[in-house]
Scaffold this motif. Structure first.
Motif, PDB file in Angstrom:
ATOM      1  N   LEU A 100       0.960  -1.205   0.203  1.00  0.00           N
ATOM      2  CA  LEU A 100       0.060  -0.043   0.000  1.00  0.00           C
ATOM      3  C   LEU A 100       0.855   1.422   0.028  1.00  0.00           C
ATOM      4  CD1 LEU A 100      -2.723  -1.142   2.665  1.00  0.00           C
ATOM      5  CD2 LEU A 100      -3.029  -0.699   0.281  1.00  0.00           C
ATOM      6  N   GLY A 101       2.248   1.073   0.159  1.00  0.00           N
ATOM      7  CA  GLY A 101       3.105   2.221   0.063  1.00  0.00           C
ATOM      8  C   GLY A 101       2.998   3.118   1.335  1.00  0.00           C
ATOM      9  N   LEU A 102       2.604   2.499   2.401  1.00  0.00           N
ATOM     10  CA  LEU A 102       2.694   3.337   3.646  1.00  0.00           C
ATOM     11  C   LEU A 102       4.071   3.736   4.158  1.00  0.00           C
ATOM     12  CD1 LEU A 102       0.332   1.313   5.920  1.00  0.00           C
ATOM     13  CD2 LEU A 102      -0.346   2.684   3.899  1.00  0.00           C
ATOM     14  N   ASP A 103       3.796   5.018   4.884  1.00  0.00           N
ATOM     15  CA  ASP A 103       5.071   5.687   5.156  1.00  0.00           C
ATOM     16  C   ASP A 103       5.637   5.210   6.467  1.00  0.00           C
ATOM     17  OD1 ASP A 103       3.497   6.619   7.444  1.00  0.00           O
ATOM     18  OD2 ASP A 103       3.648   8.523   6.568  1.00  0.00           O
ATOM     19  N   ARG A 104       6.731   5.477   7.074  1.00  0.00           N
ATOM     20  CA  ARG A 104       7.189   4.835   8.462  1.00  0.00           C
ATOM     21  C   ARG A 104       6.251   4.753   9.324  1.00  0.00           C
ATOM     22  NH1 ARG A 104      12.762   6.062  11.674  1.00  0.00           N
ATOM     23  NH2 ARG A 104      11.410   6.915  13.556  1.00  0.00           N
ATOM     24  N   GLN A 105       5.785   5.922   9.779  1.00  0.00           N
ATOM     25  CA  GLN A 105       4.947   6.112  10.841  1.00  0.00           C
ATOM     26  C   GLN A 105       3.801   5.068  10.812  1.00  0.00           C
ATOM     27  OE1 GLN A 105       2.572   9.650  11.786  1.00  0.00           O
ATOM     28  NE2 GLN A 105       3.323   9.707  13.837  1.00  0.00           N
ATOM     29  N   ARG A 106       2.936   5.408   9.729  1.00  0.00           N
ATOM     30  CA  ARG A 106       1.862   4.265   9.374  1.00  0.00           C
ATOM     31  C   ARG A 106       2.215   2.880   9.339  1.00  0.00           C
ATOM     32  NH1 ARG A 106      -3.198   7.975   7.070  1.00  0.00           N
ATOM     33  NH2 ARG A 106      -2.162   9.935   8.005  1.00  0.00           N
ATOM     34  N   THR A 107       3.554   2.502   8.961  1.00  0.00           N
ATOM     35  CA  THR A 107       3.869   1.115   8.801  1.00  0.00           C
ATOM     36  C   THR A 107       3.995   0.816  10.425  1.00  0.00           C
ATOM     37  OG1 THR A 107       4.888   1.416   7.008  1.00  0.00           O
ATOM     38  CG2 THR A 107       5.654  -0.652   8.288  1.00  0.00           C
ATOM     39  N   GLN A 108       4.599   1.489  11.457  1.00  0.00           N
ATOM     40  CA  GLN A 108       4.635   1.278  12.607  1.00  0.00           C
ATOM     41  C   GLN A 108       3.081   1.111  13.270  1.00  0.00           C
ATOM     42  OE1 GLN A 108       7.360   5.048  13.418  1.00  0.00           O
ATOM     43  NE2 GLN A 108       7.478   3.918  15.289  1.00  0.00           N
ATOM     44  N   TRP A 109       2.186   1.816  12.842  1.00  0.00           N
ATOM     45  CA  TRP A 109       0.835   1.511  13.427  1.00  0.00           C
ATOM     46  C   TRP A 109       0.317   0.312  12.953  1.00  0.00           C
ATOM     47  CZ3 TRP A 109      -1.627   7.216  11.642  1.00  0.00           C
ATOM     48  CH2 TRP A 109      -1.074   8.099  12.453  1.00  0.00           C
ATOM     49  N   ALA A 110       0.721  -0.154  11.649  1.00  0.00           N
ATOM     50  CA  ALA A 110       0.097  -1.358  11.250  1.00  0.00           C
ATOM     51  C   ALA A 110       0.738  -2.522  12.032  1.00  0.00           C
ATOM     52  CB  ALA A 110       0.371  -1.476   9.612  1.00  0.00           C
ATOM     53  N   LEU A 111       2.113  -2.242  12.432  1.00  0.00           N
ATOM     54  CA  LEU A 111       2.762  -3.460  13.040  1.00  0.00           C
ATOM     55  C   LEU A 111       2.035  -3.319  14.415  1.00  0.00           C
ATOM     56  CD1 LEU A 111       6.620  -2.848  12.062  1.00  0.00           C
ATOM     57  CD2 LEU A 111       5.106  -4.757  11.381  1.00  0.00           C
ATOM     58  N   SER A 112       1.749  -2.379  15.098  1.00  0.00           N
ATOM     59  CA  SER A 112       1.335  -2.107  16.281  1.00  0.00           C
ATOM     60  C   SER A 112      -0.148  -2.825  16.200  1.00  0.00           C
ATOM     61  CB  SER A 112       1.378  -0.859  17.107  1.00  0.00           C
ATOM     62  OG  SER A 112       2.722  -0.792  17.308  1.00  0.00           O
ATOM     63  N   LEU A 113      -0.978  -2.468  15.150  1.00  0.00           N
ATOM     64  CA  LEU A 113      -2.155  -3.166  15.275  1.00  0.00           C
ATOM     65  C   LEU A 113      -2.292  -4.456  14.795  1.00  0.00           C
ATOM     66  CD1 LEU A 113      -3.891  -0.162  13.065  1.00  0.00           C
ATOM     67  CD2 LEU A 113      -5.036  -1.289  15.020  1.00  0.00           C
ATOM     68  N   ALA A 114      -1.242  -4.943  14.335  1.00  0.00           N
ATOM     69  CA  ALA A 114      -0.903  -6.575  13.991  1.00  0.00           C
ATOM     70  C   ALA A 114      -0.640  -7.174  15.630  1.00  0.00           C
ATOM     71  CB  ALA A 114       0.383  -6.667  13.165  1.00  0.00           C
ATOM     72  N   ALA A 115       0.239  -6.424  16.341  1.00  0.00           N
ATOM     73  CA  ALA A 115       0.384  -6.842  17.668  1.00  0.00           C
ATOM     74  C   ALA A 115      -0.660  -7.065  18.234  1.00  0.00           C
ATOM     75  CB  ALA A 115       1.405  -5.901  18.554  1.00  0.00           C
ATOM     76  N   SER A 116      -1.430  -6.033  18.289  1.00  0.00           N
ATOM     77  CA  SER A 116      -2.678  -6.104  19.240  1.00  0.00           C
ATOM     78  C   SER A 116      -3.961  -7.266  18.799  1.00  0.00           C
ATOM     79  CB  SER A 116      -3.517  -4.713  19.207  1.00  0.00           C
ATOM     80  OG  SER A 116      -3.205  -4.492  20.554  1.00  0.00           O
ATOM     81  N   GLN A 117      -3.490  -7.728  17.754  1.00  0.00           N
ATOM     82  CA  GLN A 117      -4.550  -8.961  17.129  1.00  0.00           C
ATOM     83  C   GLN A 117      -3.913 -10.197  17.038  1.00  0.00           C
ATOM     84  OE1 GLN A 117      -7.108  -7.557  13.463  1.00  0.00           O
ATOM     85  NE2 GLN A 117      -5.437  -6.178  13.500  1.00  0.00           N
TER      86      GLN A 117
END
Lengths: 454, 454
Positions: free
Chosen positions: B172-189
């Protein structure tokens, strides 16, 4: 390890529970739980978290059977469960099972009302399932609390998914075996970390628990099999996620003792640990009137959790304000406010509030009850005032009255949908136990202009 | 606890990775990973787990943009990710990262191909994202393995959701910050328990990881915020779910050393621990020919995990047969088979197989390598034969050749979609790195009658 068939016995109880098995006072608390949840879901419905979730996920919704409370959108039942779970928790204003700090209604009611709009049932059926779900999640929480929570799990998500699965399994009429599967499918989806507190992902946890619990029940209904001992097995949920496993908390006195009757409702839109401080400061404000401008210093003596969780001294946003006992106390003293309006970016940055919170200090006292606070106010003329709050309003010993619940509901809901819709939604929500079907309650929360077109 | 910004550094690597940064041999392994995954997803597509999941969940699908591999149905990308994740794992025939027993492709490729059908990208873009996702999930797995797995987590689910989130964030071409969010949303699932092994819920784990990782990336893309240190924070994923946290496994030599190049592909449709026994028994069968009917006794000396995981002496179903080294060895001796056809209810109950497996004993030897086995066959005339397998076929030291991968692909796929479709799907899958867009690969897996109508 245990020889008890925990998942099986719990599933048996869920599968056979009838409306008439629930004592009247427990049903009454179930109705209060439902009403408070509807109010909170409307109150949070215009939060940016909800906008963003809808933008991202609406393209993946199936038939729009189910209402997003307080908004014009409808989505499929699983997405509505997710979004209503987010909105009902996002203001930190929802219900609390005080023993475990679980917020029980978000996962359970969000799943049930969305499902009921897709597959109509009576209001009684929804209420029975709601009580069953809240009972299951709180008992499962008790079995592992506090070790599980201390490890870092956000227990509203991790236990909530069991509540949602149990509630939906009951409402779908699943037999014991499929209810076991639903509970184990919930166990395998249980998630949510405390690290996410202070971000949108915190509210995602009850939403996700609602959606995944509903999914667990729907899969089990269709015959997707799973373990029959997902809770207690060697590599089951309780052993994997906690060092404490007290299965008597799950199975003891099932149907006799009701954790669902011990739900509580927040008078203030922030973490429960700073409620005593707000309560005490509001009382002081009423006593001193204009002298609030003469305050030189405020000293709070609190339970240790207060500073563990809410020690931000210089919050910059409304959300950060919820994690600042200093802001909360200052706002209660200066404006008498603990509602969502106390935790906006604007209010948190008001110069007179910033000034006053700089005069507030907090000390912890391990002997202090978590529902207590001792406040000492010193004025510029060196006079002082002491206020001891033995049990804060909203605690188990000083529950909100129905009238206070109504005020809370209307005050938050009117900001989002206006006073008329708020009043109508409140009136409908109280009638859940006698409702022919719950769908009109969901529709009563929708802003007027949109509903007129139906 | 660590001072390193693990989530941030990892996100930075993901967000900036280009196709040309990936060495050719790693890309080549990525293509093999993709091809093997397509074959397994087709091979599992007619499994009852897939039928049941589709029955339960199709009503909740949005626009049917994405293919269920090997079937006629299309669903929205998130549901297709879930179902393809289930089908690609359900025969226990998918790829394996041997250090962690993660099955990397299920969570990652299932999310990516479904997303690529909704938002077209080049084949190169998909392959780059696939390698990124596999690298991330295997590194995150390495950081907590074996403690995390020993605790009871099904690591394909728990680490897989990070892989899916990372891969989708990249695509999706996310920037670093949004990729961090995606990784943390993954952590919480992150979820999935080993207790579910032997039930449909085991395959639900990679499916769910695919769906939830995709959801994490889509939410982050839309601005749903989350922790920026979801992996390493005090109450982040690694501390909450494991006693071991070796962050050097995540960040060390990123972009230089490639875990994605260490993927392996099963020659047999069962847990990897009994592959040496099947390999050895197949070799014996080739050597002794008809004398297989004269076997009096078979003795296996194996790694201890073999009996910990696959000690069922009297399996009754095909699924149970996968957890019986006795059945697997007997079937390899008598039929030369280790493919999905070896693990059907019918074959497991064949009298001659039941008879032979009764003559097989297994002993464990802690000094034995997990890819080795020593087999002693005694015949009725008291003669005997020894077979030592130093490293089984499919292990890291004896990888499947491309030709063997093709045979595996075609043998399983033709049973579900017929030889012509299987051959066409295989041919398309090999071309992923040069494909204008990946969608035609997905469509090439669909049974002929349905595709003719497009």
């Amino acid at each position: 390890m245990t020889d008890r068939k925990v998942t099986a016995e719990l599933a048996d109880w869920i599968a056979t529970l009838k409306h008439s098995d629930i004592p009247e006072e427990v049903r009454t608390e179930g109705v209060r739980t439902f009403v408070n949840w509807v109010g909170c879901a409307i109150g949070g419905a215009d939060h940016p978290s909800v906008d963003v979730a809808l933008n991202a996920l609406s393209p993946f919704s199936g038939s729009p059977t189910s209402t997003i409370l307080g908004r014009t959108e409808k989505l499929d039942a699983m997405h509505a469960a997710l979004v209503n779970g987010i909105s009902s928790h996002v203001l930190d204003y929802d219900d609390t099972h005080l023993k475990t700090i679980i917020h029980p209604a978000g996962p359970v009611a969000s799943a049930l009302l969305a499902l009921a709009e897709m597959r109509p049932v009576s209001g009684q059926a929804l209420l029975t399932a709601l009580v069953a779900g809240v009972e299951v999640e709180c008992r499962i929480g008790n079995a592992v609390y506090p070790d599980h929570y201390d490890r870092g799990w956000h227990i509203t998500g991790t236990a909530g998914v069991f509540g949602a699965a149990a509630a939906c399994a009951h409402m779908l009429g699943l037999d014991r075996q499929r209810t076991q599967w639903a509970l184990s499918l919930a166990a395998s989806q249980s998630s949510g970390l405390r690290e996410m507190f202070g971000t949108m992902t915190k509210s995602f946890h009850p939403g996700s628990a609602a959606q995944n619990g509903l999914k667990a029940a729907l899969l089990a209904e269709a015959g997707f099999d799973s373990s029959e001992q997902g809770i207690e097995a060697k590599r089951g949920w309780a052993n994997v996620t906690s060092t404490k496993q007290d299965y008597n908390e799950i199975l003891g006195n099932l149907g006799q003792h009701w954790e669902a009757a011990l739900n509580s409702y927040k008078p203030y839109a922030c973490g429960i640990v700073i409620h005593p401080a707000i309560d005490g400061c509001q009382q002081i404000r009423e006593e001193i009137g204009d002298r609030v401008g003469d305050i030189e210093h405020v000293s709070l003596r609190t339970h240790p959790l207060v500073l563990e969780l809410t020690s931000k001294t210089a919050p910059k946003t409304g959300l950060e304000g919820k994690f600042s006992v200093y802001h909360a106390a200052a706002c209660a003293l200066l404006r008498g406010d603990g509602a969502p309006t106390a935790f906006t970016d604007e209010v948190v940055n008001m110069p007179e509030l910033v000034e006053l919170r700089g005069r507030i200090e907090a000390k912890t006292d391990p002997d202090m009850h978590s529902a207590s606070v001792h406040i000492t106010v010193t004025f510029k003329d060196d006079s002082s005032l002491e206020k001891h709050v033995e049990r804060a309003i909203g605690s188990i010993d000083r529950p909100l009255s129905n009238e206070q619940l109504e005020t809370k509901f209307l005050d938050q809901a009117k900001l989002v949908v206006g006073s008329d819709v708020a009043a109508q939604a409140l009136s409908q929500a109280w009638k859940i136990d006698g409702a022919q079907t719950p769908a009109p309650i969901a529709r009563a929360t929708v802003p007027q202009a949109s509903r007129a077109a139906e």
